[in-house]
Design an enzyme around this catalytic site. Structure first.
Site, PDB file in Angstrom:
ATOM      1  N   CYS A 102      -9.205   7.776   0.668  1.00 50.69           N
ATOM      2  CA  CYS A 102      -8.659   8.812  -0.219  1.00 50.69           C
ATOM      3  C   CYS A 102      -7.912   8.076  -1.322  1.00 50.69           C
ATOM      4  O   CYS A 102      -7.851   6.849  -1.351  1.00 50.69           O
ATOM      5  CB  CYS A 102      -7.754   9.760   0.551  1.00 50.69           C
ATOM      6  SG  CYS A 102      -6.135   9.113   0.874  1.00 50.69           S
ATOM      7  N   ARG A 127      -7.292   4.133   4.663  1.00 52.64           N
ATOM      8  CA  ARG A 127      -6.863   5.037   5.746  1.00 52.64           C
ATOM      9  C   ARG A 127      -7.886   5.100   6.896  1.00 52.64           C
ATOM     10  O   ARG A 127      -8.446   6.136   7.218  1.00 52.64           O
ATOM     11  CB  ARG A 127      -6.573   6.417   5.182  1.00 52.64           C
ATOM     12  CG  ARG A 127      -5.492   6.325   4.115  1.00 52.64           C
ATOM     13  CD  ARG A 127      -5.008   7.640   3.647  1.00 52.64           C
ATOM     14  NE  ARG A 127      -4.215   8.319   4.671  1.00 52.64           N
ATOM     15  CZ  ARG A 127      -3.815   9.580   4.542  1.00 52.64           C
ATOM     16  NH1 ARG A 127      -4.154  10.263   3.474  1.00 52.64           N
ATOM     17  NH2 ARG A 127      -3.111  10.149   5.495  1.00 52.64           N
ATOM     18  N   ASP A 162       5.981   9.556   1.820  1.00 49.23           N
ATOM     19  CA  ASP A 162       5.621  10.830   1.172  1.00 49.23           C
ATOM     20  C   ASP A 162       6.653  11.291   0.153  1.00 49.23           C
ATOM     21  O   ASP A 162       6.430  12.293  -0.531  1.00 49.23           O
ATOM     22  CB  ASP A 162       5.428  11.930   2.228  1.00 49.23           C
ATOM     23  CG  ASP A 162       4.200  11.682   3.074  1.00 49.23           C
ATOM     24  OD1 ASP A 162       4.055  12.332   4.123  1.00 49.23           O
ATOM     25  OD2 ASP A 162       3.391  10.804   2.714  1.00 49.23           O
TER      26      ASP A 162
HETATM   27  C1  EPZ Z   1       0.428  10.868   8.210  1.00 50.73           C
HETATM   28  O1  EPZ Z   1      -0.810  10.329   7.798  1.00 50.73           O
HETATM   29  C2  EPZ Z   1       0.750  11.974   7.211  1.00 50.73           C
HETATM   30  N1  EPZ Z   1      -0.272  13.009   7.275  1.00 50.73           N
HETATM   31  C3  EPZ Z   1       0.813  11.379   5.802  1.00 50.73           C
HETATM   32  O2  EPZ Z   1       1.185  12.425   4.897  1.00 50.73           O
HETATM   33  C4  EPZ Z   1       1.901  10.300   5.784  1.00 50.73           C
HETATM   34  O3  EPZ Z   1       1.935   9.698   4.514  1.00 50.73           O
HETATM   35  C5  EPZ Z   1       1.608   9.246   6.859  1.00 50.73           C
HETATM   36  O4  EPZ Z   1       1.466   9.882   8.148  1.00 50.73           O
HETATM   37  C6  EPZ Z   1       2.711   8.206   6.963  1.00 50.73           C
HETATM   38  O5  EPZ Z   1       3.923   8.837   7.251  1.00 50.73           O
HETATM   39  C7  EPZ Z   1      -0.242  13.895   8.308  1.00 50.73           C
HETATM   40  O6  EPZ Z   1       0.615  13.838   9.171  1.00 50.73           O
HETATM   41  C8  EPZ Z   1      -1.306  14.938   8.316  1.00 50.73           C
HETATM   42  P1  EPZ Z   1      -0.612   6.784   9.489  1.00 50.73           P
HETATM   43  P2  EPZ Z   1      -1.599   9.309   8.782  1.00 50.73           P
HETATM   44  O7  EPZ Z   1      -1.708   6.760  10.482  1.00 50.73           O
HETATM   45  O8  EPZ Z   1      -1.313   9.639  10.191  1.00 50.73           O
HETATM   46  C9  EPZ Z   1      -2.750   2.607   8.839  1.00 50.73           C
HETATM   47  C10 EPZ Z   1       1.050  13.722   2.954  1.00 50.73           C
HETATM   48  O9  EPZ Z   1       1.233  13.433   1.757  1.00 50.73           O
HETATM   49  N2  EPZ Z   1      -3.682   3.028   9.886  1.00 50.73           N
HETATM   50  O10 EPZ Z   1       0.800   6.917   9.976  1.00 50.73           O
HETATM   51  O11 EPZ Z   1      -3.007   9.261   8.326  1.00 50.73           O
HETATM   52  C11 EPZ Z   1      -2.851   3.454   7.584  1.00 50.73           C
HETATM   53  O12 EPZ Z   1      -3.871   2.981   6.737  1.00 50.73           O
HETATM   54  C12 EPZ Z   1       0.271  12.781   3.840  1.00 50.73           C
HETATM   55  O13 EPZ Z   1       1.484  14.755   3.512  1.00 50.73           O
HETATM   56  C13 EPZ Z   1      -4.690   2.160  10.298  1.00 50.73           C
HETATM   57  O14 EPZ Z   1      -4.816   1.054   9.792  1.00 50.73           O
HETATM   58  O15 EPZ Z   1      -0.889   7.931   8.430  1.00 50.73           O
HETATM   59  C14 EPZ Z   1      -1.474   3.288   6.981  1.00 50.73           C
HETATM   60  O16 EPZ Z   1      -1.435   2.058   6.289  1.00 50.73           O
HETATM   61  C15 EPZ Z   1      -0.248  11.567   3.069  1.00 50.73           C
HETATM   62  N3  EPZ Z   1      -5.536   2.569  11.285  1.00 50.73           N
HETATM   63  C16 EPZ Z   1      -0.553   3.180   8.206  1.00 50.73           C
HETATM   64  O17 EPZ Z   1      -1.417   2.828   9.305  1.00 50.73           O
HETATM   65  C17 EPZ Z   1      -5.416   3.808  11.887  1.00 50.73           C
HETATM   66  O18 EPZ Z   1      -6.212   4.113  12.798  1.00 50.73           O
HETATM   67  C18 EPZ Z   1       0.183   4.461   8.569  1.00 50.73           C
HETATM   68  O19 EPZ Z   1      -0.762   5.488   8.552  1.00 50.73           O
HETATM   69  C19 EPZ Z   1      -4.396   4.675  11.442  1.00 50.73           C
HETATM   70  C20 EPZ Z   1      -3.528   4.268  10.447  1.00 50.73           C
END
Ligand code: EPZ
Length: 427
Positions: free
Chosen positions: A116, A121, A312
């Site tokens: 995205c 992600r 966020d």
């Molecule tokens: C959640 O996304 C939120 N979305 C996001 O909010 C928020 O920015 C993010 O958490 C961080 O707080 C929802 O809850 C629906 P992560 P998520 O897995 O779970 C890496 C908004 O604006 N990662 O905590 O997808 C990832 O790339 C949205 O409301 C992996 O590498 O985020 C990132 O660098 C945007 N492999 C970090 O971990 C994985 O399998 C944290 O991502 C999963 C994540």
């Protein structure tokens, strides 16, 4: 395509009511798949993203009915276990149906979300967690096929990064597994706690709420539940910063001040007056003896998992810092491409340089922040453009506002009701 038109420099005065949290509503809606029956969720925000999740639940065979901010979801008759690409590509949080479908039916086929605007992600942590519970995952044709050959087995799952939806997905998959599941380096965001409360209400046994170590004892039976979505801390933080940009004084109600510890500290450092009491904040900017707004101080931030500064709220904070006195270093550690708003803020007069994962924001005087046509690139970037436009002299037209409508309920009305000159109109 609709646009939002803002004529800036008008101070905000009055009360803004905060809606339910998008990032709690999405996992809690997905959790209704875990067991048949009618679930009732209260304080569900009416957003593009919650609409997409409800559409996905329908495609899986559920039915739902909204009455005000309450939504009843009947998941008795599941007729499918596939989340199609056309839905998942519009909302990556669709992957949250993987855990509950695997727990309930032993099978799920979900499109890989793809990248995205803010980063690649991946969902590798989610898939590795499922595999450790005894689930086979096959990636084919842009889909992940997950299949449990027999009951899931409790295991120890370690997250390299405290993934929010990864924690939520593995948690939901594990609650009916045989034996204990230990989740290490779990996310501690309040939205995870909200999900744990709902799952516990369904009969799950989960220890470690609000910590990075969750212990799940598998149960054989779950029941439908009534649960309430927590307030949206990101929406609340956005309005607190809108006052910093536009000036004035707001009461922000229906929120949980304890969910924004790092933002409140930083805005105190900026020089704003903020008081959190009960379910409300009062917030205002300093003014001099003649009633003119004082300058805000530049403050550095580094985004971190909860309770650190939320990624966020990074874009919104940048929109505030563009008019602060001094230089603010904004270090983004969670996502690799979450500076898409910089180019648009520069069109409004911001002086920002990107160096690797940091943005160097040199505050400019308010008279240098002038309205212009800008384009939203992602959800929180669009909120930062609104904040900057509220401070800008002249008119700002923001296009691609479907990004904003994914996560902010009635933002145009909420801002207009407190004095902003803001309109949604055909572009
Ligand atoms: C959640 O996304 C939120 N979305 C996001 O909010 C928020 O920015 C993010 O958490 C961080 O707080 C929802 O809850 C629906 P992560 P998520 O897995 O779970 C890496 C908004 O604006 N990662 O905590 O997808 C990832 O790339 C949205 O409301 C992996 O590498 O985020 C990132 O660098 C945007 N492999 C970090 O971990 C994985 O399998 C944290 O991502 C999963 C994540």
């Amino acid at each position: 395509m609709d646009i939002i038109r803002i004529k800036g420099t008008r101070p905000l005065r009055g009360t803004v009511a905060i809606s339910g949290a998008k990032n709690a509503a999405l996992p809690l809606l997905a959790a209704t798949l875990l067991t048949p029956g009618t679930h009732t969720l209260h304080n569900v925000p009416d957003l593009r993203d919650t609409g997409t999740m409800l559409l996905l639940l329908e495609k899986l065979g559920a039915s739902w009915e909204r009455s005000g901010t309450s939504v009843q979801v009947d998941t008795t008759g599941l007729s499918g276990s596939e989340a199609p690409y056309d839905l998942v590509k519009t909302m990556r949080a669709s992957v949250l149906v993987l855990g509950p479908l695997i727990a309930r039916t032993g099978h799920a086929r979900v499109s890989l979300p793809g990248g995205c605007a803010i980063g690649a992600r991946p969902i590798n942590f989610h898939l590795r967690g499922f595999e450790q519970l005894g689930v086979e995952t096959i990636l084919e044709g842009g889909y992940v096929e997950a299949r449990a050959n027999g009951p899931l087995e409790g295991s120890t799952v370690y997250f390299d990064l405290p993934s929010v939806t990864g924690t939520e997905n593995v948690l939901m998959a594990s609650i009916m597994a045989q034996g204990k599941t230990i989740i290490k380096n779990a996310a501690r965001e309040p939205e995870v706690g909200n999900l744990i409360d709902m799952l516990t209400g369904m009969g799950a046994e989960i220890d470690g709420r609000d910590t990075d170590l969750l212990t799940v004892t598998g149960v054989d039976f779950l029941q439908p539940v009534e649960a309430t979505i927590i307030p949206d801390r990101i929406e609340a933080g956005t309005y607190l910063m809108a006052v910093g940009a536009a000036g004035g004084e707001l009461t922000v109600t229906g929120c949980n001040p304890s969910h924004l510890p790092s933002l409140v500290e930083k805005l105190h450092g900026v020089g704003m007056y903020i008081e959190g009491r009960g379910d409300s904040f009062t917030v205002s900017c300093p003014v001099d003896s003649s009633g003119h707004r004082c300058s805000l101080r530049a403050v550095d931030i580094t985004t971190m998992p909860y309770p650190g500064f939320p990624t966020d709220l990074q874009a919104q904070f940048m929109a505030l810092m563009m008019q602060a006195q001094g230089v603010s270093i904004i270090h983004e550690t969670i996502f690799e491409n979450r500076f898409m708003h910089v180019a648009e803020l520069q069109r409004l007069g911001a002086d920002i340089t990107i160096e690797g994962g940091s943005a160097i924001v040199r505050g400019v005087s308010r008279d240098k922040i002038c309205g212009a046509p800008v384009m939203a690139t992602d959800l929180r970037a669009s909120a930062s453009l609104v904040i900057a436009a509220l401070a800008a002299s002249g008119t700002t037209d923001i296009s691609r506002i479907y990004h904003l409508e994914r996560g902010y309920e009635n933002m145009v009305k909420k801002l207009k009701d407190v004095g902003a000159d803001i309109e949604k109109m055909a572009g």
